[in-house]
Write a protein that holds these residues in place. Structure first.
Motif, PDB file in Angstrom:
ATOM      1  N   ILE A 189       0.829  -1.201   0.000  1.00  0.00           N
ATOM      2  CA  ILE A 189       0.000   0.000   0.000  1.00  0.00           C
ATOM      3  C   ILE A 189       0.867   1.255   0.000  1.00  0.00           C
ATOM      4  O   ILE A 189       0.573   2.241  -0.697  1.00  0.00           O
ATOM      5  N   ALA A 190       1.945   1.225   0.758  1.00  0.00           N
ATOM      6  CA  ALA A 190       2.820   2.398   0.853  1.00  0.00           C
ATOM      7  C   ALA A 190       3.403   2.793  -0.504  1.00  0.00           C
ATOM      8  O   ALA A 190       3.706   3.965  -0.740  1.00  0.00           O
ATOM      9  N   ALA A 191       3.542   1.814  -1.402  1.00  0.00           N
ATOM     10  CA  ALA A 191       4.110   2.076  -2.721  1.00  0.00           C
ATOM     11  C   ALA A 191       3.040   2.326  -3.778  1.00  0.00           C
ATOM     12  O   ALA A 191       3.352   2.425  -4.963  1.00  0.00           O
ATOM     13  N   ALA A 192       1.761   2.444  -3.354  1.00  0.00           N
ATOM     14  CA  ALA A 192       0.649   2.558  -4.299  1.00  0.00           C
ATOM     15  C   ALA A 192       0.045   3.959  -4.301  1.00  0.00           C
ATOM     16  O   ALA A 192       0.326   4.785  -3.431  1.00  0.00           O
ATOM     17  N   ASP A 193      -0.809   4.185  -5.283  1.00  0.00           N
ATOM     18  CA  ASP A 193      -1.562   5.433  -5.363  1.00  0.00           C
ATOM     19  C   ASP A 193      -2.937   5.291  -4.713  1.00  0.00           C
ATOM     20  O   ASP A 193      -3.538   6.281  -4.293  1.00  0.00           O
ATOM     21  N   ALA A 194      -3.446   4.059  -4.680  1.00  0.00           N
ATOM     22  CA  ALA A 194      -4.761   3.809  -4.087  1.00  0.00           C
ATOM     23  C   ALA A 194      -4.852   2.345  -3.715  1.00  0.00           C
ATOM     24  O   ALA A 194      -4.107   1.502  -4.231  1.00  0.00           O
ATOM     25  N   VAL A 195      -5.783   2.023  -2.804  1.00  0.00           N
ATOM     26  CA  VAL A 195      -6.066   0.643  -2.443  1.00  0.00           C
ATOM     27  C   VAL A 195      -7.571   0.447  -2.459  1.00  0.00           C
ATOM     28  O   VAL A 195      -8.330   1.302  -1.992  1.00  0.00           O
ATOM     29  N   VAL A 196      -8.007  -0.670  -3.049  1.00  0.00           N
ATOM     30  CA  VAL A 196      -9.426  -1.011  -3.122  1.00  0.00           C
ATOM     31  C   VAL A 196      -9.672  -2.204  -2.208  1.00  0.00           C
ATOM     32  O   VAL A 196      -9.002  -3.239  -2.328  1.00  0.00           O
ATOM     33  N   THR A 197     -10.620  -2.064  -1.297  1.00  0.00           N
ATOM     34  CA  THR A 197     -10.934  -3.140  -0.375  1.00  0.00           C
ATOM     35  C   THR A 197     -12.448  -3.344  -0.346  1.00  0.00           C
ATOM     36  O   THR A 197     -13.197  -2.610  -0.997  1.00  0.00           O
ATOM     37  N   GLY A 198     -12.914  -4.346   0.384  1.00  0.00           N
ATOM     38  CA  GLY A 198     -14.348  -4.582   0.446  1.00  0.00           C
ATOM     39  C   GLY A 198     -14.695  -5.884   1.132  1.00  0.00           C
ATOM     40  O   GLY A 198     -13.824  -6.674   1.520  1.00  0.00           O
ATOM     41  N   GLU A 199     -15.999  -6.111   1.263  1.00  0.00           N
ATOM     42  CA  GLU A 199     -16.541  -7.336   1.857  1.00  0.00           C
ATOM     43  C   GLU A 199     -18.019  -7.413   1.501  1.00  0.00           C
ATOM     44  O   GLU A 199     -18.577  -6.505   0.867  1.00  0.00           O
ATOM     45  N   GLY A 200     -18.658  -8.485   1.941  1.00  0.00           N
ATOM     46  CA  GLY A 200     -20.058  -8.687   1.589  1.00  0.00           C
ATOM     47  C   GLY A 200     -20.991  -7.639   2.142  1.00  0.00           C
ATOM     48  O   GLY A 200     -21.876  -7.136   1.442  1.00  0.00           O
ATOM     49  N   ALA A 201     -20.831  -7.304   3.409  1.00  0.00           N
ATOM     50  CA  ALA A 201     -21.694  -6.304   4.046  1.00  0.00           C
ATOM     51  C   ALA A 201     -20.839  -5.404   4.913  1.00  0.00           C
ATOM     52  O   ALA A 201     -20.091  -5.887   5.778  1.00  0.00           O
ATOM     53  N   TYR A 202     -20.965  -4.109   4.709  1.00  0.00           N
ATOM     54  CA  TYR A 202     -20.201  -3.134   5.485  1.00  0.00           C
ATOM     55  C   TYR A 202     -21.199  -2.330   6.305  1.00  0.00           C
ATOM     56  O   TYR A 202     -22.064  -1.638   5.760  1.00  0.00           O
ATOM     57  N   ASP A 203     -21.081  -2.449   7.638  1.00  0.00           N
ATOM     58  CA  ASP A 203     -22.050  -1.785   8.506  1.00  0.00           C
ATOM     59  C   ASP A 203     -21.352  -1.140   9.692  1.00  0.00           C
ATOM     60  O   ASP A 203     -20.120  -1.014   9.711  1.00  0.00           O
ATOM     61  N   GLY A 204     -22.123  -0.773  10.689  1.00  0.00           N
ATOM     62  CA  GLY A 204     -21.572  -0.059  11.833  1.00  0.00           C
ATOM     63  C   GLY A 204     -20.583  -0.859  12.641  1.00  0.00           C
ATOM     64  O   GLY A 204     -19.785  -0.291  13.394  1.00  0.00           O
ATOM     65  N   GLN A 205     -20.608  -2.204  12.513  1.00  0.00           N
ATOM     66  CA  GLN A 205     -19.676  -3.038  13.257  1.00  0.00           C
ATOM     67  C   GLN A 205     -18.421  -3.372  12.455  1.00  0.00           C
ATOM     68  O   GLN A 205     -17.497  -3.982  12.969  1.00  0.00           O
ATOM     69  N   SER A 206     -18.392  -2.959  11.196  1.00  0.00           N
ATOM     70  CA  SER A 206     -17.255  -3.313  10.342  1.00  0.00           C
ATOM     71  C   SER A 206     -15.991  -2.558  10.712  1.00  0.00           C
ATOM     72  O   SER A 206     -14.903  -2.913  10.261  1.00  0.00           O
ATOM     73  N   GLY A 207     -16.119  -1.536  11.516  1.00  0.00           N
ATOM     74  CA  GLY A 207     -14.936  -0.799  11.939  1.00  0.00           C
ATOM     75  C   GLY A 207     -14.158  -1.471  13.043  1.00  0.00           C
ATOM     76  O   GLY A 207     -13.092  -1.007  13.437  1.00  0.00           O
ATOM     77  N   ASP A 208     -14.674  -2.589  13.553  1.00  0.00           N
ATOM     78  CA  ASP A 208     -14.042  -3.265  14.694  1.00  0.00           C
ATOM     79  C   ASP A 208     -13.205  -4.441  14.232  1.00  0.00           C
ATOM     80  O   ASP A 208     -13.570  -5.601  14.422  1.00  0.00           O
TER      81      ASP A 208
END
Length: 376
Positions: A279-298
């Motif tokens: 990531i440090a050597a990149a311009d952007a990073v694309v991430t994801g998962e099936g469902a992103y909700d209020g608990q996904s930050g943990d």
């Protein structure tokens, strides 16, 4: 040339992390043909853990094996052998519970009889190979057996008051009167990947919280299983309140008793596949998962990837099957929901590849300033 890292988790039940990374990279290239894609599919210890390492580590080798699945039927699977390194001179084995004793290997839930023996058999095969280190992902388990099936495959015996072997799975837990660990195989370095911090027992324990997902729905059955897990912990000289010991129906506890160290899954996978440097050597990073909700930050994959991006001053982009209204999108420069891009959850699930590609294309346009990431 734009350098973009693609580091999604699996979209559970629809597309594996490695496939999601590939589809997103292809979509990005359709907008920016000069992109330099770096595929780093991620996992947090659950489904796709072996595949994530296989895609990211040069020289990794799949080692085919047949194990007893969670219902006792043969399952053809594999563990992954990583090349030797200074801290693991005889190589590292990566094994995930999802592909050996996982809930998706069942045709129907078996709350009393499913067990973790196949996971232990895969571990035993890696030990037979002579590896220096085990990396074990324990998400997506099918059973609440306290890890007894796994430990049995490694040489342990669990006996009733008459000295006979108890039944496998949760069914036999209440009958265990003694644990014979005299033939238990010695553990090498064991790193256990999980995103679960639940204790073994109690209101947040394995039976109460995860039992219903595996068919243990009756409260009295949960209480009975919880009491049996409490007794098992005493036999294994383990504190049932240890965070993470309730992971995988108690496999977390069994691995602690064997000598393993529980680690945050996403962080450990990222470390072992060199994600921060990519990531440090990149311009952007694309991430994801099936469902992103209020608990996904943990501790979930997207939030962890976003934190690495922020530390390096790199744009983070999110794509998810569903983005809930309570989701915190502040860490992301752009985002897209397959549900909104496809028009409905049913459409998104029916052709995930198609809509993931379209979402990736829209995000690439948005990052180039050519159009909005509609569907976000």
């Amino acid at each position: 040339m734009t350098r973009v890292v693609f580091a999604p988790d699996s979209f559970k039940g629809t597309i594996a992390a490695a496939d999601a990374a590939r589809v997103l990279a292809e979509a990005w290239a359709s907008v920016d043909p000069g992109v330099s894609p770096v595929l780093r599919p991620m996992a947090d210890g659950g489904e796709g853990t072996v595949a994530a390492f296989a895609a990211a580590v040069p020289g990794a080798r799949r080692m085919p094996i047949t194990v007893d699945g969670p219902a006792g039927h043969p399952v053809d699977t594999a563990w992954l052998l990583l090349p030797a390194s200074d801290d693991a001179p005889d190589g590292t084995a990566v094994i995930d519970m999802a592909s050996t004793s996982g809930i998706e290997l069942l045709d129907e839930l078996r709350p009393w009889d499913a067990d973790s023996r196949g996971f232990g058999q895969a571990i035993a095969a890696a030990l037979d190979h002579g590896v220096s280190r085990l990396v074990l992902g324990i998400g997506s388990s099918a059973s609440t057996d306290g890890g007894t099936g796994m430990l049995r495959a490694l040489g342990a015996r669990f006996l009733d008051a008459r000295g006979a072997e108890t039944a496998p799975g949760a069914r036999g837990l209440g009958d265990i009167a003694s644990a014979d660990l005299s033939a238990l195989r010695p553990a090498p370095e064991v790193r256990v990947l999980t995103d679960v911090t639940n204790p073994l027992t109690g209101a947040r324990g394995a039976a109460a919280v995860f039992g219903p997902q595996k068919g243990l729905t009756d409260p009295s059955d949960q209480q009975q299983t919880d009491a049996a897990l409490e007794r098992l912990a005493r036999l294994l000289a383990l504190d049932p309140a240890v965070p993470g010991s309730g992971a995988a129906g108690g496999v977390g506890a069994a691995l602690i008793a064997w000598g393993g160290t529980l680690l945050p899954g996403a962080a450990e996978v990222a470390h072992l596949i060199g994600l921060a440097d990519a990531i440090a050597a990149a311009d952007a990073v694309v991430t994801g998962e099936g469902a992103y909700d209020g608990q996904s930050g943990d501790g979930k994959v997207p939030s962890f990837v976003a934190s690495l991006a922020a530390a390096s001053g790199v744009d983070a982009v999110l794509v998810a099957g569903l983005i809930a209204p309570d989701a915190d999108l502040a860490p992301f420069t752009a985002s897209a929901s397959l549900t909104e891009v496809a028009g409905s959850p049913a459409s998104a699930l029916a052709d995930t590849h198609r809509w993931l590609h379209e979402a990736g294309r829209r995000l690439a346009l948005a990052m180039r300033g050519s159009g909005p990431a509609s569907g976000s």
